[in-house]
Write a protein that holds these residues in place. Structure first.
Motif, PDB file in Angstrom:
ATOM      1  N   ALA A   1     -24.090  -5.911  -2.743  1.00 25.56           N
ATOM      2  CA  ALA A   1     -25.017  -6.156  -3.847  1.00 25.56           C
ATOM      3  C   ALA A   1     -26.462  -6.241  -3.367  1.00 25.56           C
ATOM      4  O   ALA A   1     -27.391  -5.885  -4.090  1.00 25.56           O
ATOM      5  N   VAL A   2     -26.640  -6.692  -2.109  1.00 20.34           N
ATOM      6  CA  VAL A   2     -27.994  -6.810  -1.562  1.00 20.34           C
ATOM      7  C   VAL A   2     -28.481  -5.470  -1.009  1.00 20.34           C
ATOM      8  O   VAL A   2     -29.670  -5.151  -1.091  1.00 20.34           O
ATOM      9  N   LEU A   3     -27.554  -4.676  -0.452  1.00 18.22           N
ATOM     10  CA  LEU A   3     -27.956  -3.416   0.172  1.00 18.22           C
ATOM     11  C   LEU A   3     -28.619  -2.461  -0.807  1.00 18.22           C
ATOM     12  O   LEU A   3     -29.418  -1.612  -0.412  1.00 18.22           O
ATOM     13  N   GLY A   4     -28.299  -2.586  -2.085  1.00 16.96           N
ATOM     14  CA  GLY A   4     -28.926  -1.718  -3.077  1.00 16.96           C
ATOM     15  C   GLY A   4     -30.429  -1.888  -3.153  1.00 16.96           C
ATOM     16  O   GLY A   4     -31.131  -1.003  -3.660  1.00 16.96           O
ATOM     17  N   VAL A   5     -30.939  -3.004  -2.648  1.00 18.43           N
ATOM     18  CA  VAL A   5     -32.383  -3.241  -2.678  1.00 18.43           C
ATOM     19  C   VAL A   5     -33.121  -2.190  -1.856  1.00 18.43           C
ATOM     20  O   VAL A   5     -34.266  -1.837  -2.160  1.00 18.43           O
TER      21      VAL A   5
ATOM     22  N   ALA B   1     -29.391   1.675  -1.462  1.00 24.09           N
ATOM     23  CA  ALA B   1     -28.038   2.036  -1.035  1.00 24.09           C
ATOM     24  C   ALA B   1     -27.043   1.986  -2.180  1.00 24.09           C
ATOM     25  O   ALA B   1     -25.842   1.849  -1.948  1.00 24.09           O
ATOM     26  N   GLY B   2     -27.483   2.061  -3.419  1.00 26.40           N
ATOM     27  CA  GLY B   2     -26.579   2.158  -4.561  1.00 26.40           C
ATOM     28  C   GLY B   2     -26.059   0.827  -5.040  1.00 26.40           C
ATOM     29  O   GLY B   2     -26.360  -0.238  -4.498  1.00 26.40           O
ATOM     30  N   GLY B   3     -25.259   0.887  -6.129  1.00 27.88           N
ATOM     31  CA  GLY B   3     -24.612  -0.306  -6.646  1.00 27.88           C
ATOM     32  C   GLY B   3     -25.529  -1.188  -7.470  1.00 27.88           C
ATOM     33  O   GLY B   3     -26.605  -0.781  -7.931  1.00 27.88           O
ATOM     34  N   LEU B   4     -25.081  -2.420  -7.653  1.00 25.04           N
ATOM     35  CA  LEU B   4     -25.828  -3.371  -8.475  1.00 25.04           C
ATOM     36  C   LEU B   4     -27.176  -3.729  -7.876  1.00 25.04           C
ATOM     37  O   LEU B   4     -28.141  -3.981  -8.599  1.00 25.04           O
ATOM     38  N   GLY B   5     -27.250  -3.760  -6.566  1.00 20.03           N
ATOM     39  CA  GLY B   5     -28.512  -4.112  -5.923  1.00 20.03           C
ATOM     40  C   GLY B   5     -29.612  -3.117  -6.235  1.00 20.03           C
ATOM     41  O   GLY B   5     -30.770  -3.505  -6.443  1.00 20.03           O
ATOM     42  N   GLN B   6     -29.278  -1.852  -6.276  1.00 21.98           N
ATOM     43  CA  GLN B   6     -30.289  -0.838  -6.610  1.00 21.98           C
ATOM     44  C   GLN B   6     -30.745  -0.984  -8.056  1.00 21.98           C
ATOM     45  O   GLN B   6     -31.935  -0.834  -8.359  1.00 21.98           O
TER      46      GLN B   6
END
Length: 265
Positions: free
Chosen positions: A212-216, A219-224
Motif C-alpha cells: 500500500a505504501v509502495l504505490g506512493v 508502483a501501483g495499487g492503493l498507494g498510487q
C-alpha cells in the motif's frame, strides 16, 4: 534449580539493559529538535482538526468504488506474489546459509548470510525506487521490491529454523547412507515446514502494508491512488482509499491469523 547467584546476575543484566535503553530515550529527546509546544498549540490543533475534517464525507460513487476495489485487488496480488517468490528464493538461500562442515561450506555460509543481510537491509521503498528506473511505473517493480526485501527476511528466518531443527531424524537417515537431498526433504523439512509457513504468512501481512505504501513511488495499487488524489487535494477520494487500506489490512491480518492458528492445532 537456579542458584541465587545466577538470579542476581540475570537481574543485574536486565537492570543494566533497562538503564541503557532509558539513557538512549533521554538522549534522543535531548538531541532532536522537537517543537512540542508549537505542535500542540491551539492554532496548530485547529489547523489539524480542519485538515482532518476536510476528508469527510468519503467519496462513495459507484465508479470510484469499483476503481478502488480494482486497486485493492492489485495490492493483494502484489503482496501475495512477492511473498511467494520470496519464500521460494529465501528457502534456496537458507540452505547454504545454514550449511556447516568444511571450509567450502563455511565460505558458502558466510556469502549467503552476507547476501541475505544486504537484501533485507534495504527497505522496500528504496528497492521500488531503484527498480522503477529499469521497469517503469506499475505493479511489476513493486512486486519485485517486495520479493527482494522479503527474501532477505525469510531467508534469515528459514536458515535459523533449519539450524535449530532437532538433528536426530537427519542423523538416523545419514547413518543408513541416505543422501543429503533426501535427508533434507524427509527429515529436516517436515520439522521446519510449519514454522516456515507461519513466517511466510506473517510476512504476507507485512507486505500488504508495504504494498500500500509502495504505490506512493508509482508502483501501483492503493498507494498510487492515494498519492494521486492527495497531490490533487481530492480529500474525499483520498479518504475512501485510506478506508480501503484499513479494511484490506484488517481482512488479511484476520485471514492470516486464522490460518496460522489452524496450522498450530
Amino acid at each position: 534449580m537456579t542458584t541465587p547467584a545466577i538470579d542476581r546476575s540475570s537481574r543485574l543484566r536486565a537492570g543494566l539493559i533497562g538503564i541503557a535503553v532509558l539513557a538512549l530515550v533521554v538522549a534522543s529527546f535531548a538531541t532532536l529538535d522537537l517543537h512540542w509546544a508549537e505542535f500542540l498549540s491551539a492554532s496548530e490543533l485547529k489547523k489539524m482538526s480542519g485538515f482532518g475534517a476536510s476528508f469527510f464525507p468519503p467519496e462513495t460513487s459507484l465508479p470510484f468504488l469499483r476503481k478502488t476495489l480494482q486497486a485493492s485487488a492489485e495490492t493483494v496480488a502484489m503482496s501475495m506474489l512477492g511473498t511467494v517468490i520470496a519464500a521460494a528464493a529465501g528457502l534456496l538461500l537458507a540452505l547454504p546459509a545454514s550449511a556447516k562442515g568444511g571450509p567450502f561450506a563455511r565460505a558458502l555460509h558466510a556469502v549467503s548470510r552476507l547476501l541475505l543481510n544486504v537484501l533485507r537491509s534495504i527497505p522496500e521503498l528504496v528497492w521500488a525506487s531503484l527498480l522503477l528506473v529499469a521497469a517503469g511505473l506499475g505493479p511489476f517493480p513493486g512486486t519485485l521490491a517486495l520479493a527482494i526485501h522479503t527474501t532477505g527476511v525469510l531467508g534469515r528466518l528459514f536458515a535459523e529454523s533449519i539450524e535449530n531443527a532437532p538433528p536426530e531424524p537427519a542423523l538416523a537417515l545419514r547413518i543408513r547412507g541416505v543422501g543429503p537431498a533426501r535427508v533434507f526433504f524427509w527429515a529436516t523439512l517436515p520439522q521446519v515446514l510449519p514454522q516456515q509457513l507461519s513466517y511466510s504468512l506473517y510476512r504476507w501481512e507485512n507486505n500488504i502494508r508495504a504494498a500500500a505504501v509502495l504505490g506512493v513511488v508509482g508502483a501501483g495499487g492503493l498507494g498510487q491512488m492515494l498519492y494521486y488524489h492527495l497531490s490533487l487535494f481530492q480529500m474525499h477520494e483520498a479518504c475512501t482509499v485510506l478506508m480501503a487500506m484499513v479494511l484490506l489490512v484488517g481482512a488479511v491480518d484476520a485471514a492470516s491469523f486464522g490460518v496460522r492458528r489452524w496450522m498450530n492445532r
